[in-house]
Design a protein around this motif. Structure first.
Motif, PDB file in Angstrom:
ATOM      1  N   ALA A   1       0.852  -1.190   0.000  1.00 52.78           N
ATOM      2  CA  ALA A   1       0.000   0.000   0.000  1.00 52.78           C
ATOM      3  C   ALA A   1       0.891   1.244   0.000  1.00 52.78           C
ATOM      4  CB  ALA A   1      -0.904  -0.013   1.224  1.00 52.78           C
TER       5      ALA A   1
ATOM      6  N   VAL B   1      -6.291  -5.399  11.755  1.00 58.50           N
ATOM      7  CA  VAL B   1      -7.411  -4.443  11.801  1.00 58.50           C
ATOM      8  C   VAL B   1      -8.020  -4.452  13.193  1.00 58.50           C
ATOM      9  CG1 VAL B   1      -9.721  -3.928  10.922  1.00 58.50           C
ATOM     10  CG2 VAL B   1      -7.913  -4.618   9.331  1.00 58.50           C
ATOM     11  N   ARG B   2      -8.231  -5.649  13.714  1.00 55.22           N
ATOM     12  CA  ARG B   2      -8.863  -5.791  15.027  1.00 55.22           C
ATOM     13  C   ARG B   2      -8.004  -5.148  16.116  1.00 55.22           C
ATOM     14  NH1 ARG B   2     -11.815 -11.149  17.519  1.00 55.22           N
ATOM     15  NH2 ARG B   2     -12.482 -10.025  19.362  1.00 55.22           N
TER      16      ARG B   2
ATOM     17  N   ALA C   1       0.649  -6.013   1.097  1.00 50.85           N
ATOM     18  CA  ALA C   1      -0.722  -6.535   1.014  1.00 50.85           C
ATOM     19  C   ALA C   1      -0.854  -7.810   1.825  1.00 50.85           C
ATOM     20  CB  ALA C   1      -1.090  -6.798  -0.439  1.00 50.85           C
TER      21      ALA C   1
ATOM     22  N   LEU D   1      -1.743  -7.178   5.503  1.00 47.15           N
ATOM     23  CA  LEU D   1      -2.979  -6.486   5.852  1.00 47.15           C
ATOM     24  C   LEU D   1      -3.983  -7.563   6.271  1.00 47.15           C
ATOM     25  CD1 LEU D   1      -4.677  -3.881   5.897  1.00 47.15           C
ATOM     26  CD2 LEU D   1      -5.086  -4.180   3.467  1.00 47.15           C
ATOM     27  N   THR D   2      -4.057  -7.822   7.568  1.00 57.42           N
ATOM     28  CA  THR D   2      -4.874  -8.950   8.042  1.00 57.42           C
ATOM     29  C   THR D   2      -5.981  -8.479   8.971  1.00 57.42           C
ATOM     30  OG1 THR D   2      -3.567  -9.330  10.036  1.00 57.42           O
ATOM     31  CG2 THR D   2      -2.808 -10.409   8.008  1.00 57.42           C
ATOM     32  N   VAL D   3      -6.967  -9.345   9.137  1.00 57.62           N
ATOM     33  CA  VAL D   3      -8.078  -9.036  10.042  1.00 57.62           C
ATOM     34  C   VAL D   3      -7.540  -8.824  11.465  1.00 57.62           C
ATOM     35  CG1 VAL D   3     -10.193  -9.938  11.092  1.00 57.62           C
ATOM     36  CG2 VAL D   3      -9.806 -10.220   8.639  1.00 57.62           C
TER      37      VAL D   3
ATOM     38  N   VAL E   1      -4.264  -0.847  11.679  1.00 61.07           N
ATOM     39  CA  VAL E   1      -4.409  -0.527  10.251  1.00 61.07           C
ATOM     40  C   VAL E   1      -5.062   0.841  10.113  1.00 61.07           C
ATOM     41  CG1 VAL E   1      -5.549  -1.192   8.109  1.00 61.07           C
ATOM     42  CG2 VAL E   1      -4.572  -2.957   9.595  1.00 61.07           C
TER      43      VAL E   1
ATOM     44  N   ASP F   1      -3.234   2.473   4.749  1.00 60.60           N
ATOM     45  CA  ASP F   1      -2.841   1.083   4.471  1.00 60.60           C
ATOM     46  C   ASP F   1      -3.749   0.436   3.437  1.00 60.60           C
ATOM     47  OD1 ASP F   1      -0.694   0.996   6.292  1.00 60.60           O
ATOM     48  OD2 ASP F   1      -2.091   0.705   7.956  1.00 60.60           O
ATOM     49  N   ALA F   2      -4.873   1.097   3.157  1.00 59.31           N
ATOM     50  CA  ALA F   2      -5.806   0.572   2.159  1.00 59.31           C
ATOM     51  C   ALA F   2      -5.751   1.382   0.869  1.00 59.31           C
ATOM     52  CB  ALA F   2      -7.232   0.586   2.726  1.00 59.31           C
ATOM     53  N   ARG F   3      -4.743   2.254   0.773  1.00 64.91           N
ATOM     54  CA  ARG F   3      -4.633   3.113  -0.428  1.00 64.91           C
ATOM     55  C   ARG F   3      -3.646   2.508  -1.406  1.00 64.91           C
ATOM     56  NH1 ARG F   3      -5.617   8.755   0.768  1.00 64.91           N
ATOM     57  NH2 ARG F   3      -4.256   9.327  -0.956  1.00 64.91           N
TER      58      ARG F   3
END
Lengths: 132, 749
Positions: free
Chosen positions: A18, A32-33, A24, A27-29, A37, A41-43
Motif C-alpha cells: 500500500a 485491523v482488530r 498486502a 494487511l490482516t483481520v 491498520v 494502508d488501504a490506499r
C-alpha cells in the motif's frame, strides 16, 4: 526477482504494498482488530497503478492506460483534494485563473498528466464559454 | 354487434390488452425521435493534418463542440483513421459480423472511426447479425449479471439479506440506490456486508449523485461505480453538470483509489432533455461510447437505461438498444447491457426486448436485474424483477444460454439471509449507528419485500447515514466491527475487497471476481468466440445446475398421487371377452393399466369413480353394460374400436387410466369416433355420466347432443404433459398381446 504479472493479486502478495508501505500480505483481520491498520494502508500505491497501466496498454487500450496513469498521480492527493479538483472542472465552476491554479497545484504534486488535462479543458472552456 | 362507440368487440378487446398501455410515436427527427439514420445525422468524414484530427463528421476543428474536441484529442486513433474511414460501410459491417475477422482487428479499426461512421455501419446489421457480432465482440468470455438491491424504506438489514440472496443466486455486481440521499452511506455499508456472505468477491455500488458516489467509494463502502453519465450532445452533457474533461478526471479519481468504474449513457436521454439536435439515437450513442473510450473508462452501461421507454416508442427502437450494447463491445469496452428499466407494460414485449441479448451473451446481461420486488426497486421496475426470477431461470434452462443465475430454495437462502442480517445488525450495533430487535431480523430474513418488514422510513436511518460521514467511518471500521462480533468470514472477505484495491486487477476491462476470488477480465478471460465450437460454453456441471428449477417434478413425484388411491376399485379378469352376446349393450373398453397401475385421472377423479359414473349413465338409459380390458394397445381409438367390435350394439365407450374417453362404433374407421373428450383434466363426474348416457343412446340408434367440455383458454400441455408421459409409461408397461378380457368390477366400500 521475476517480473510482476497480471493479475497481481494472484501472485506473490508480499511484493505489492500500500501507499503506507504495508505489504498486502500483511494487511490482516488481526491487524485491523488490533487497531494497527489506518486508511492509508488501504490506499493503492501509484507504482501499482502504473503497472496496471502497462497491462492495459499491452492489452491494446491506451486510453485506459492513460486514465490509470492519471489515477496514479491522483493517488497521492487527499480525498478532499481529489473531490475539489473534480468539482473545479465541472462546467461553470471555475474561472480561468482558478483552473490555472488547479493545474499548477496538480503539477506541483507531480500530477503532470492531470495538470495537462486541466489546461486542455481551460482551452476548450474558453472557446465554449464555460468559465464560472 | 358493435360497441356503443361503433367499434367491433375485437377492437374493444385489444384496447384492454397490456400492450395498449404502451404509447408509441411516429418517427420525428426534429425531436430526435428516430432510432437510426436521421436526415440530420452528419456524413461521416475525417481529416488528419500533421497527425492531428482536424475534422470529424463534417465539423472543422474551429467549430468542434466539447465532445468533438475531446474525441479529436484523446479518442480517434489518427494512425488508423484514414484506413478505417475508407472502408465501405457494407464491407465494414461484414468485418464486424464475420467470425473469420478477429475481435482485436475490429477494435483497432473502430478506434480510427468517427461516430457517424460507426452508427451508419451498425444501421446495416439485422437483429441476427447484431447478435452474431456481440457473441464475437464482447470482451470477457464468461458472461455475468448485475442486480438491483434496494428497498423503499432503505432498511439496512433487509438490504443485507437481499444482497446475500442476490449473491447466492449468482449476481456478481450489486447496485443500490436510495430514495433519501442521507441514507446512502448506511445502505452502501449494509450492501457491502450482505454481499460477502454467500461467496466472496461480488462488487457493490451505490448509485447517487457523482460527488457523493465518489465519496462512498473513497471510504471503501462501495467497490465500484457506474453512475458516471455521459451524453451525446454538448448541451445535455452540460445539463448533466459535467464536461468530457471533468468526467475523465472523475474516472481517474476512481482509479486513484483502486475502484472499478464504468460510464453510463443510453439513447433517449438527449430526447428527454429536449436537446437531441435532431440526430438519431444511435449516432448520439456512438458519440457517448466514443467519449467513454476516450476518457479511459474501462466500460459502459448503455442500451437505453433510463431513456429506454423513449427508445422503445419509435420504430426499430429495440434493435437500436441492442446496437448500443454492440457499440460498447466494438470500442473494446465492458458492456453492462441495460435491461434495467421496464420498457413495456406487456410481458411479451419486455421479454422480447431482453431475449436477443441473453442469447448473444454480454459481459453483464443486465445492468440491474431487479432482484427485489418491483415496489421495492428505488430505480423503478427493472425489465426483469424478483417476480420474474423463475421465468428467467426456466428460459435459461430452455435455451441453455449462460444466464448466470441459479435456482435456490429456502433451505439454502434462509440461513444466508439470517447470517447477513445478523452480521449487519452486529456492525451497526458495534459502531453505535442503529439497533434492531431479534424480531426485526427475523422479519427481514423471511420477507418478500419491505412491506413485510415495516411501513415507513425512519429518521434513524438518515441519522446513521450522517454519522457514517461525520465520523469518517470506512471499510476498515466495518472489518473491525465484524471481527469483534465474531463474523470472521465476512470480516476476511470485506477486508479482501479492500486488499484488492492495492492490486487494482479489477480496474482492467470487464473485470469481475468469480466466487473463488479469481479475477475474470479481458486479460485473464478474453472472449475467443470464432464460430461453432469456440468461445464460452457452459460446463457439464453448470448445465446440470441450469436444469434445476423449482418447477421440475421427478417421475416419482408425478406419480406420487396415484399410490394413496390404489385399490379404489378391483378389476378382475374373467377370461377372453365374448363377442356380441346381446344387442342392447354398450361395452366399456378400458386401457391396459386402468385400475392396475393408474388409479387417478387427470381431473383428480379416481378411475373407480369415473367408471362408476359411466356405468350409471348407461344404466339410466336402460341399456346393459359390460367392461372389457383391451391389452394390446394403449391408443384410445383402438381401445374404443376393439370394444365396439365386441359390443352387440356396435357401440362402445373407451377409457384410458388418465381419464380420456370416447364413444366408438364398430363400423367406423379406428381413428374415427362418435364423441371424444380429449381434455382429461376437464372431465368431471357429471360428464362421465353423460358420456355413459350418450353411449347408451347411440346404442339405441339415437343421435344425442354431444357432451361439451367447459370453455377454457388454458393450454393444458405445459401443466399436464409431464404427468401424461408418466401415466402413459405405466400403460405401455402393461401392454401384452392377446384378446380383450372380460373384467368384473367391484368397488370396495
Amino acid at each position: 526477482m521475476a517480473e510482476l504479472t497480471y493479475p497481481l493479486g494472484e501472485g506473490d502478495r508480499s511484493r505489492i504494498a500500500a501507499q503506507s508501505g504495508r505489504k498486502a500480505s500483511q494487511l490482516t483481520v488481526a491487524d485491523v482488530r488490533a487497531g494497527a491498520v489506518s486508511a492509508v494502508d488501504a490506499r493503492v500505491d501509484p507504482s501499482t497503478l502504473h503497472l496496471q497501466a502497462t497491462f492495459a496498454e499491452q492489452a491494446g487500450n491506451p486510453q485506459l492506460a492513460e486514465n490509470l496513469r492519471r489515477g496514479a498521480e491522483l493517488a497521492l492527493f487527499a480525498d478532499d483534494d481529489v473531490l475539489r479538483f473534480y468539482d473545479a472542472l465541472r462546467p461553470g465552476r471555475s474561472s480561468e485563473q482558478e483552473l490555472l491554479a488547479i493545474a499548477a497545484e496538480l503539477a506541483a504534486g507531480g500530477a503532470d498528466r492531470c495538470a495537462a488535462l486541466v489546461l486542455e479543458a481551460r482551452e476548450h472552456y474558453a472557446r465554449r464559454g464555460l468559465f464560472g | 354487434m358493435a360497441t356503443p362507440s361503433g367499434k367491433s368487440l375485437r377492437s374493444a378487446f385489444y384496447e384492454t390488452r397490456s400492450i395498449s398501455r404502451d404509447v408509441l410515436v411516429p418517427e420525428d427527427p426534429a425531436l430526435g425521435l428516430i432510432a437510426f439514420a436521421s436526415p440530420n445525422d452528419p456524413e461521416p468524414s475525417i481529416r488528419i493534418a500533421a497527425g492531428r484530427v482536424v475534422e470529424i463528421d463534417g465539423v472543422a476543428e474551429a467549430d468542434f463542440d466539447l465532445i468533438d474536441a475531446y474525441l479529436a484529442a484523446h479518442g480517434i486513433d489518427a494512425a488508423v483513421a484514414e484506413e478505417a474511414m475508407a472502408i465501405d460501410d457494407v464491407a465494414f459491417a461484414r468485418l464486424i459480423v464475420s467470425t473469420a475477422v478477429p475481435r482485436q482487428e475490429v477494435v483497432r479499426l473502430v478506434g480510427g472511426s468517427t461516430p457517424a461512421k460507426i452508427a451508419r455501419v451498425l444501421g446495416l446489421l439485422s437483429p441476427l447479425e447484431l447478435m452474431q457480432a456481440m457473441a464475437k465482440m464482447r470482451v470477457r468470455r464468461t458472461p455475468s449479471i448485475q442486480a438491483h438491491v434496494t428497498n423503499r424504506i432503505d432498511h439496512p438489514l433487509l438490504i443485507a439479506a437481499d444482497a446475500a440472496s442476490a449473491v447466492a443466486l449468482g449476481f456478481r455486481e450489486l447496485e443500490t440506490t436510495v430514495p433519501v440521499l442521507r441514507d446512502a452511506p448506511l445502505v452502501a455499508l449494509a450492501l457491502l456486508i450482505g454481499s460477502q456472505g454467500p461467496a466472496p468477491g461480488a462488487l457493490t455500488q451505490c448509485s447517487v449523485e457523482e460527488r457523493t458516489e465518489l465519496e462512498l467509494g473513497l471510504r471503501g463502502l462501495t467497490t465500484y461505480a457506474e453512475t458516471v453519465s455521459v451524453y451525446g450532445t454538448e448541451q445535455v452533457f452540460l445539463d448533466g453538470d459535467d464536461t468530457p474533461w471533468s468526467k475523465a478526471l472523475l474516472a481517474s479519481s476512481y482509479a486513484s483509489r483502486g475502484l472499478k468504474m464504468r460510464f453510463t449513457s443510453g439513447s433517449g436521454a438527449e430526447v428527454l432533455m429536449g436537446a437531441a439536435e435532431g440526430k438519431s439515437m444511435l449516432y448520439l450513442e456512438a458519440r457517448c461510447v466514443a467519449i467513454t473510450r476516450a476518457a479511459g473508462s474501462q466500460g459502459t452501461q448503455n442500451g437505453g437505461i433510463d431513456g429506454i421507454s423513449v427508445t422503445a416508442s419509435v420504430p426499430n427502437g429495440m434493435r437500436e438498444a441492442l446496437a448500443e450494447n454492440l457499440l460498447a463491445m466494438l470500442y473494446g469496452l465492458e458492456s453492462c447491457s441495460g435491461n434495467d428499466t421496464q420498457m413495456s407494460a406487456s410481458d411479451m414485449r419486455r421479454t422480447a426486448h431482453t431475449l436477443p441479448l441473453l442469447l448473444a451473451g454480454s459481459d453483464f446481461l443486465f445492468s440491474g436485474y431487479g432482484s427485489i420486488p418491483t415496489y421495492d426497486n428505488s430505480f423503478g421496475p427493472s425489465n426483469f424483477n424478483a417476480e420474474d426470477l423463475d421465468d428467467y431461470l426456466v428460459i435459461q434452462r430452455d435455451w441453455g444460454f449462460e444466464g448466470v443465475l441459479r435456482s435456490c430454495d429456502d433451505a439454502t437462502l434462509l440461513p444466508l439471509r439470517r447470517r447477513a442480517a445478523e452480521a449487519c445488525r452486529a456492525v451497526l450495533d458495534e459502531l453505535e449507528l442503529m439497533r434492531f430487535s431479534d424480531d426485526e431480523v427475523e422479519r427481514c430474513v423471511h420477507a418478500h419485500g419491505s412491506l413485510d418488514v415495516a411501513e415507513h422510513q425512519t429518521e434513524e436511518t438518515a441519522r446513521a447515514g450522517d454519522a457514517i460521514i461525520e465520523r469518517e467511518l470506512t471499510a476498515i471500521d466495518v472489518v473491525r466491527a465484524l471481527a469483534v462480533r465474531g463474523f470472521d468470514v465476512e470480516a476476511e472477505r470485506v477486508l479482501e475487497m479492500t486488499r484488492q484495491r492495492l492490486f487494482g486487477d479489477h480496474l482492467q476491462t470487464s473485470a469481475i471476481f468469480d466466487e473463488d476470488m479469481h479475477v475474470l477480465s479481458g486479460l485473464t478471460d478474453p472472449n475467443d468466440y470464432a464460430g461453432p465450437g469456440t468461445g464460452y460454453r457452459p460446463s457439464r456441471a453448470r448445465k446440470l445446475e441450469m436444469a434445476q428449477v423449482r418447477q421440475v417434478r421427478s417421475h416419482d413425484e408425478l406419480l406420487a398421487e396415484q399410490a394413496p388411491v390404489a385399490g379404489c376399485i378391483q378389476l378382475s379378469d374373467r377370461g377372453p371377452a365374448e363377442a356380441r352376446p346381446r344387442p342392447d349393450e354398450v361395452v366399456v373398453g378400458i386401457s391396459p393399466a386402468f385400475g392396475v397401475d393408474v388409479w387417478l385421472t387427470l381431473s383428480g377423479l379416481t378411475v373407480a369413480e369415473a367408471l362408476r359414473q359411466v356405468l350409471a349413465g348407461i344404466e339410466e338409459e336402460g341399456v346393459a353394460a359390460r367392461i372389457v380390458r383391451v391389452t394390446h394397445s394403449i391408443d384410445l381409438g383402438m381401445i374404443g374400436w376393439t370394444a365396439a367390435n365386441l359390443s352387440g350394439s356396435g357401440v362402445a365407450l373407451g377409457m384410458q387410466g388418465k381419464g380420456t374417453a370416447l364413444i366408438h362404433r364398430a363400423d367406423l374407421p379406428v381413428l374415427s369416433n362418435l364423441e371424444l373428450l380429449s381434455v382429461a383434466p376437464l372431465i368431471d363426474g357429471a360428464r362421465y355420466r353423460l358420456m355413459g348416457r350418450n353411449a347408451a343412446r347411440h346404442a339405441r340408434g339415437e343421435q344425442p347432443a354431444p357432451v361439451l367440455l367447459p370453455e377454457s383458454g388454458e393450454a393444458f400441455g405445459p401443466r399436464y404433459h409431464a404427468k401424461v408421459v408418466a401415466l402413459v409409461a405405466r400403460e405401455r408397461a402393461r401392454v401384452r398381446p392377446g384378446p380383450p378380457q372380460t373384467v368384473e368390477a367391484t368397488w370396495p366400500s
